[in-house]
Each structure stands twice: as structure tokens, then as C-alpha cells.
Write a protein that holds these residues in place. Structure first.
Motif, short mmCIF file in Angstrom:
data_model
loop_
_atom_site.label_atom_id
_atom_site.label_comp_id
_atom_site.label_asym_id
_atom_site.label_seq_id
_atom_site.Cartn_x
_atom_site.Cartn_y
_atom_site.Cartn_z
N GLN A 29 -27.46 102.61 34.92
CA GLN A 29 -28.03 102.72 36.26
C GLN A 29 -28.67 104.10 36.43
O GLN A 29 -28.04 105.12 36.21
CB GLN A 29 -26.96 102.50 37.33
CG GLN A 29 -27.53 102.38 38.74
CD GLN A 29 -26.61 101.59 39.66
OE1 GLN A 29 -26.20 100.49 39.33
NE2 GLN A 29 -26.29 102.15 40.80
N GLY A 30 -29.93 104.12 36.83
CA GLY A 30 -30.67 105.36 36.98
C GLY A 30 -31.57 105.67 35.80
O GLY A 30 -32.41 106.57 35.87
N MET A 31 -31.41 104.92 34.70
CA MET A 31 -32.22 105.18 33.51
C MET A 31 -33.53 104.39 33.54
O MET A 31 -33.65 103.38 34.21
CB MET A 31 -31.45 104.79 32.24
CG MET A 31 -30.30 105.69 31.90
SD MET A 31 -29.50 105.16 30.36
CE MET A 31 -28.39 106.54 30.10
N THR A 32 -34.50 104.89 32.77
CA THR A 32 -35.75 104.17 32.54
C THR A 32 -35.90 103.98 31.04
O THR A 32 -35.94 104.96 30.29
CB THR A 32 -36.96 104.97 33.08
OG1 THR A 32 -36.79 105.18 34.48
CG2 THR A 32 -38.25 104.22 32.83
N LEU A 33 -35.95 102.74 30.59
CA LEU A 33 -36.02 102.43 29.16
C LEU A 33 -37.37 101.81 28.81
O LEU A 33 -37.88 100.97 29.55
CB LEU A 33 -34.90 101.47 28.76
CG LEU A 33 -33.47 101.93 29.07
CD1 LEU A 33 -32.48 100.81 28.76
CD2 LEU A 33 -33.12 103.17 28.26
N ASP A 34 -37.91 102.22 27.67
CA ASP A 34 -39.15 101.60 27.20
C ASP A 34 -38.87 100.20 26.67
O ASP A 34 -39.65 99.26 26.90
CB ASP A 34 -39.78 102.45 26.08
CG ASP A 34 -40.24 103.80 26.59
OD1 ASP A 34 -40.97 103.83 27.59
OD2 ASP A 34 -39.86 104.82 26.00
#
Length: 553
Positions: free
Chosen positions: A350-355
Motif C-alpha cells: 500500500q502506497g507503492m507504485t509498481l511498473d
């Protein structure tokens, strides 16, 4: 509502609920508000519902801040005891602004207990003792872990109702760049997920035999994550390098930081290991969630050299996580901002941005878990799904009903605050700073001698205008709405620090012509305020258009 419109509301001192879809810019907006407060000598209390979220914002958990720890009830004796705690009393009594991040994971019971502590220590019957409360988060994401009472969510408490929150619902999107994927996520939020959406996601189904390599896997349970990371690291036939976390500060606070930090206390990696950054670093251009592969180790420092999925090579340097209070560091840990990333739990994502991500949603056990996992990824092409179950695409029914209210409340606030004259809004901002014990003059630093200097807000706008910046550029740089900058320009024009010709040079001929027609309405009504003209034109022109017309003639 835009980020700047929300920021303008926060500056008035109103209690606010800052929300929006993942990637809408909640973190950016709250960081802008914190920076604004500090520039005016007001130090906010920055907290979060979980330790992981607290480390992201250099704050502490709301449980620690309010002194309630793991308590689930507060007796009169408990409240009296807490009010006798000198550190706690000093902390809360001088707090003017309290920010609570990841509000979705804070139970109604805990939220109400924080309110009780603040009222007792502040000696006030007002909600939270009169402190401005800013709740940040998205109730469609993970709910409170404990469900001891029916009042599961913070908004179901009487404290929430008493606080009269203004909802600031951000509607822009800065994470996902795929319209089809955005449509799926929006359908889940509105409980309109159907067979067409399922068919689209079915195209992203894979098997364990066809899983792409070196892509982070998201699982609901810790046991799956630990098993995969340990197993994958053991497969690499290369020497292991261990990096040990260092720390300073009070033992209890250090222990809390270590428990919450996404980077492990002992980071063990090898050449070829898949890793993930656990912290944002704008200078190195990586964020919490950026994937990379270890391709070497620096011969001088032994720090790992990694290559991101975009091909960028970075020598990873240690970074710090800290707990700050009143601008002072109370505890700090230092470690490489990395963790093994063959797998991670949905909760910690939660809070992450993944490619890219591989996710197994077949063991989802909580409302919102699938939504959180899916919303980590930027687009459909980066999504690989092993499976799902019935709850994977469900969100809590209570949230669906409440979301309509939040959206409506936000639209009302947008209209109400948008109709205010700039000088009215500016006065509200100024009054709140003064009421909070702050200073109207903005603090800056003179780079030449590193001494604090003071510059008025109008002078700063003037300086940027003279440097050739457009009004919109000035607004972006200063973290203000365009209308505020236009008001500054009007004031500077009256002070004869800017000429009308200089102002006209900023606009194209079409805008000048349009403004002339609008200004005729001002003359016809014999008025200077914007609202009568806005109503006369039936809302066909924005308030900013009216301000420009008033400025040009």
C-alpha cells in the motif's frame, strides 16, 4: 477537486478529509500543506494509522502520539494518568494541526480515543480540543485490522460527525496511464465490476510455469512472501552481501521504526537479486516500489549497484528513516533503501507504485485487498494474475454508500470556496496562521550566507513574475491556486510595482478581447466583486476568467 483547490481549503484551518483514488496526489497535497505551515512557523503533528505509513512521512503512529498505545478503551483513570504525562501534555497542548495518514486503517474506537485525550489535555470540549484535524486516505483500501466493534471505520464514529469534516476528493490521476485499466479500477470502486471487466482481466492470467522473471509478486499472506524470497535468493550461486541497519535515539522509538521500515534490519543480497526501493528519492529519480536487479557492488563502498527496469544504473546509498517532533529528530535508523522483491504482501505494498507485478488474488480474505493490489500497477500491460476468488474484486458495501456522500460533500466545498473573493480567502488563511501562533511573513534561506531571511508573499510573486514566469507557473511553483496569484498581481498593480502593459503582455489577443467583453458586465452592474458578475453570466465564465477581466481593465 484539484490538488490546489484542496490545499486552499486546508489553509483555512477547517477540519478536512483528503481523499481520492490511488495516485490522485494525496501525498503531494499533504506535503505541500506541511511545507506551507513550516514556511509560516507552524509545526504540524504528522502521524499515521500504521507504522509503515508513519515511516513514509517521517512521523509517528497516532497511537504513540496520543499515548494510547495498544489500548482499546480509556477509563477516567487512564485519561487522568495520560494528562499527567509531561511529554504527552507538552506535545498535545501546543499542537495546532494534526495530520492522520492512512485513515482507512484506523478504527472508529481508536479515532474516538485520540479525540478524548486531546479534549482532556487541551481543556476544551471542542472536537480534538480545537486542533485542526486533517485525515488522509482512501476507505476503499485496507480497513482496520481489528474489528472489535461494529463501528469499524473512523467515519462511523460520533467523533467524525462532531468534527464536521470538509471532504476534499481529488479527482485527477497521476499513477495509472491506461484508460481501460482505469475503467476497471473505477468499476470496482463503484461496485459495477462485471463480466466485461473480468474478461479483460482474464487476458492477463498466467500460470506458475509461465510467470515472467524478475517481477515482484504480491500475495495476501506473509508465509508465501517469505518462502518465495528466501527460496529465490538461495538459488543464486554467488556470495551474499549483508548490510546492517544502524540507529540512534530512544530504544522504544528505534524499535518502532525498525518494525515499520520496509527495508530489513539485516539486508542480505547477491549479484542478480531482484530488489525494490523502499523510499522515495527525487534526486536519484526512484520511488517506493521501483524495481531493480543487483548488477554489481561499488569497489570503494561495497554499496550495491542496481539496474532498474528502465535500464537506469544507480549506486544505492544508505538513507534515513526518522521520527520527528517539533522539527527535531527523536529517533533515526539508517539502511539501504532496498528489500528483496521477488514477493511482497499486499498490505506492505500500500502506497507503492509498481511498473509490473504478478499477483495471486485467489487467497484474498479481506474487502479491498484485490483493489489495493491492482491499483499498485500503472497499466494492464504490467499486470500478471495467477488467479482470484469471489472477494478479490469486492469493496466494503458500507464504503460504497458513503463514497457518494464524500463526493457530494467535496463538490459542495469546491463550489462554496470557489465563490469566495480572493481577499476573503486570503484573510481566512492569514487568520489561521496567526491563530496557530505562526508568522505571516514566509521563511526562506539566503543561499549566499545561509541565514534566514523574510520576504512577503506579494514580493515573492513579483520576483517570479519579473523572471518571466506565467501566472500558472507561479501558482504551481508557490503551491497556490491561480486566483490567489491573480489577486497578488492586482495588488502589485495598485502599488505600481507592475504596469498594465506588463500584465497585458502575458495574455494573447483572444484573452484580452474576451476579458473586455466580460468587463462590460462589471461596468453595467457597477460592481467590483466577482459573485454578481458570475451569477449574471450564469456561471458560463470561471471565477479566474472574471479575475483576469478585472485585472486587465
Amino acid at each position: 477537486m484539484t490538488q490546489q483547490e484542496a490545499l486552499d481549503i486546508l489553509k483555512t484551518g477547517a477540519n478536512a478529509f483528503l481523499t481520492g483514488e490511488p495516485g490522485a496526489g494525496k501525498t503531494y497535497t499533504i506535503n505541500s500543506f506541511v511545507r506551507y505551515l513550516r514556511e509560516h512557523s507552524v509545526e504540524p503533528a504528522i502521524t499515521a494509522s500504521t507504522g509503515i505509513a508513519a515511516t513514509h512521512i517521517h512521523g509517528m503512529t497516532i497511537h504513540s502520539w496520543a499515548g494510547i498505545g495498544i489500548k482499546d478503551t480509556l477509563t477516567a483513570f487512564d485519561l487522568d494518568h495520560l494528562s499527567q504525562n509531561k511529554t504527552l501534555y507538552t506535545r498535545i497542548s501546543k499542537t495546532k494541526v494534526l495530520i492522520i495518514d492512512e485513515i482507512s486503517m484506523l478504527s472508529a474506537r481508536t479515532f474516538s480515543m485520540v479525540d478524548m485525550v486531546c479534549r482532556v489535555i487541551k481543556g476544551s470540549s471542542d472536537p480534538f480540543g480545537g486542533i485542526q484535524i486533517i485525515c488522509v486516505g482512501d476507505f476503499f483500501q485496507l480497513p482496520p485490522v481489528s474489528r472489535a466493534t461494529r463501528e469499524q471505520f473512523a467515519f462511523e464514529s460520533m467523533t467524525w460527525k462532531d468534527s464536521k469534516f470538509i471532504t476534499c476528493y481529488l479527482d485527477s490521476q497521476h499513477r495509472q496511464d491506461d484508460r481501460t485499466y482505469l475503467g476497471i479500477l473505477d468499476a470496482i470502486r463503484r461496485d459495477e465490476f462485471n463480466e466485461d471487466h473480468l474478461e479483460t482481466l482474464s487476458d492477463r492470467l498466467i500460470t506458475r510455469e509461465t510467470m515472467p522473471e524478475n517481477i515482484t509478486k504480491l500475495f495476501p499472506h506473509n508465509v508465501d512472501v517469505d518462502k518465495i524470497n528466501t527460496g529465490e535468493l538461495a538459488k543464486i550461486d554467488a556470495p551474499a552481501q549483508t548490510f546492517v541497519m544502524t540507529s540512534k535515539g530512544r530504544d522504544l522509538l528505534v524499535a518502532a521504526l525498525k518494525k515499520s521500515c520496509l527495508s530489513p534490519e539485516h539486508l542480505i543480497i547477491k549479484l542478480g537479486a531482484t530488489v525494490m526501493f523502499t523510499k522515495n528519492n527525487s534526486q536519484e529519480n526512484y520511488v517506493n516500489g521501483t524495481l531493480a536487479t543487483v548488477i554489481g557492488f561499488d569497489p570503494l563502498t561495497s554499496n550495491p549497484i542496481v539496474e532498474t527496469v528502465t535500464g537506469r544504473k544507480i549506486t544505492v546509498m544508505p538513507m534515513e528513516w526518522s521520527i520527528e517532533e517539533d522539527g527535531k529528530i527523536k529517533a533515526q535508523i539508517t539502511q539501504l533503501p532496498l528489500r528483496l522483491a521477488w514477493a511482497i504482501t499486499v498490505h506492505k505494498s500500500q502506497g507503492m507504485t509498481l511498473d509490473k507485478a504478478i499477483m495471486d488474488l485467489s487467497l484474498s480474505f479481506e474487502y479491498g485487498q484485490g483493489y489495493v493490489a491492482l491499483s499498485r500497477v500503472k497499466n494492464l500491460s504490467g499486470l500478471h494474475i495467477l488467479g482470484w476468488n469471489q472477494i478479490a474484486f469486492k469493496v466494503h458495501p458500507t464504503i460504497i454508500d458513503k463514497d457518494d456522500y464524500f463526493r457530494s460533500n467535496s463538490l459542495d466545498a469546491e463550489t462554496r470556496f470557489g465563490s469566495l473573493e480572493i481577499d476573503e480567502l486570503d484573510l481566512m488563511h492569514r487568520n489561521f496562521i496567526l491563530a496557530s501562533g505562526g508568522k505571516l511573513e514566509k521563511k526562506e534561506v539566503d543561499a549566499a550566507n545561509n541565514k534566514a531571511i523574510k520576504i512577503s508573499t506579494h514580493e515573492e510573486t513579483l520576483k517570479l513574475f519579473k523572471s518571466g514566469k506565467s501566472f500558472r507557473e507561479i501558482a504551481t511553483i508557490r503551491g497556490m491556486v491561480l486566483g490567489t496569484i491573480l489577486q497578488h498581481i492586482e495588488d502589485l498593480k495598485e502599488e505600481q510595482k507592475i504596469t498594465l502593459d506588463e500584465i497585458k503582455n502575458v495574455f494573447d489577443k483572444e484573452t484580452v478581447k474576451k476579458s473586455k467583453a466580460i468587463h462590460k458586465i462589471f461596468d453595467k452592474l457597477g460592481t467590483s466583486p466577482l459573485k454578481p458578475v458570475f451569477e449574471k453570466l450564469g456561471g458560463k465564465q470561471s471565477y479566474d476568467d472574471l479575475r483576469i477581466a478585472r485585472l486587465l481593465y
